[in-house]
Design an enzyme around this catalytic site. Structure first.
Site, PDB file in Angstrom:
ATOM      1  N   ALA A   1       0.851  -1.194   0.000  1.00 57.51           N
ATOM      2  CA  ALA A   1       0.000   0.000   0.000  1.00 57.51           C
ATOM      3  C   ALA A   1       0.883   1.239   0.000  1.00 57.51           C
ATOM      4  O   ALA A   1       2.060   1.192   0.392  1.00 57.51           O
ATOM      5  CB  ALA A   1      -0.912   0.007   1.225  1.00 57.51           C
ATOM      6  N   ASP A   2       0.299   2.330  -0.448  1.00 59.80           N
ATOM      7  CA  ASP A   2       0.987   3.616  -0.398  1.00 59.80           C
ATOM      8  C   ASP A   2      -0.039   4.704  -0.121  1.00 59.80           C
ATOM      9  O   ASP A   2      -1.160   4.658  -0.640  1.00 59.80           O
ATOM     10  CB  ASP A   2       1.712   3.917  -1.703  1.00 59.80           C
ATOM     11  CG  ASP A   2       2.638   5.115  -1.557  1.00 59.80           C
ATOM     12  OD1 ASP A   2       3.748   4.933  -1.027  1.00 59.80           O
ATOM     13  OD2 ASP A   2       2.239   6.225  -1.933  1.00 59.80           O
ATOM     14  N   THR A   3       0.344   5.658   0.718  1.00 57.75           N
ATOM     15  CA  THR A   3      -0.561   6.741   1.118  1.00 57.75           C
ATOM     16  C   THR A   3       0.084   8.096   0.837  1.00 57.75           C
ATOM     17  O   THR A   3       1.282   8.279   1.075  1.00 57.75           O
ATOM     18  CB  THR A   3      -0.905   6.639   2.615  1.00 57.75           C
ATOM     19  OG1 THR A   3      -1.520   5.374   2.873  1.00 57.75           O
ATOM     20  CG2 THR A   3      -1.861   7.750   3.042  1.00 57.75           C
TER      21      THR A   3
END
Length: 208
Positions: A87-89
């Site tokens: 995931a990446d935010t």
């Protein structure tokens, strides 16, 4: 239609303790897959935005890149084959991507920009297994109340803003800053559980 079944665990390609906590919350069994060089130093998962890249494209590109690199590491390290979740935010303020602060001064500057305003928090999620990659995107809106300089200084001094997109963690002390959210609370934390659960189900993860 599910094309993968029979696995009981996944790899989480992230150092984030928040993502580990969230996966544990929904009963997902996982092993942590660490990139030796770290995401900023590893050319396979370079977090530098491409010129003109939209925030949506940015987080999905990085989530996919991390999941794909995780699968390569499984082969290189001769690990048990399991799906890789990554995931990446990031934050989007007025069309500008805001990532993790480089130091305390940068963290304070970011928080001053967020003060009294709304911004978007975007988290891209990717699962990679046996040559198949699926992605999902969570977009939420957060509005901060007006922040006093002394609050910003104390928050930065706590160390909490470092290594967090947008220089804050909603689940920590920065919860005091948030006047309103619209969207996914867990997505703002860094792993939207609704989207993550749907992806894992599509790969046959045995929930329940």
């Amino acid at each position: 239609m599910n094309i993968t079944s029979g696995f009981q665990r996944i790899y989480l390609a992230s150092r984030s303790p928040r993502r580990r906590e969230l996966l544990t919350q929904i009963g997902v069994h996982f092993d942590t897959l660490i990139f030796r060089a770290g995401n900023r130093a590893d050319p396979e998962t370079d977090e530098t935005p491409v010129a003109g890249e939209a925030a949506e494209d940015y987080v999905l590109r990085l989530a996919r890149a991390k999941a794909e690199h995780g699968q390569r590491l499984i082969g290189w390290r001769r690990l048990v084959h399991q799906p890789v979740l990554a995931a990446d935010t990031t934050l989007d303020l007025d069309g500008q991507i805001i990532g993790k602060p480089v130091d305390g001064a940068d963290a304070a500057a970011i928080l001053r920009r967020l003060s009294g305003r709304s911004h978007r928090v975007l988290t891209g999620v990717a699962v990679n297994h046996e040559g198949r990659v699926e992605t999902a995107l969570s977009v939420s809106e957060v509005r901060f109340r007006e922040l006093e300089d002394v609050e910003i200084r104390r928050y930065v001094a706590s160390g909490e803003p470092m290594d967090k997109a947008g220089a804050y963690g909603i689940q920590g002390r920065a919860g005091l800053f948030v006047a309103h959210i619209s969207g996914s609370y867990t997505g703002i934390m860094g792993l939207p559980l609704c989207e993550t659960g749907r992806l894992l189900k599509a790969f046959g993860y045995p929930f329940g």
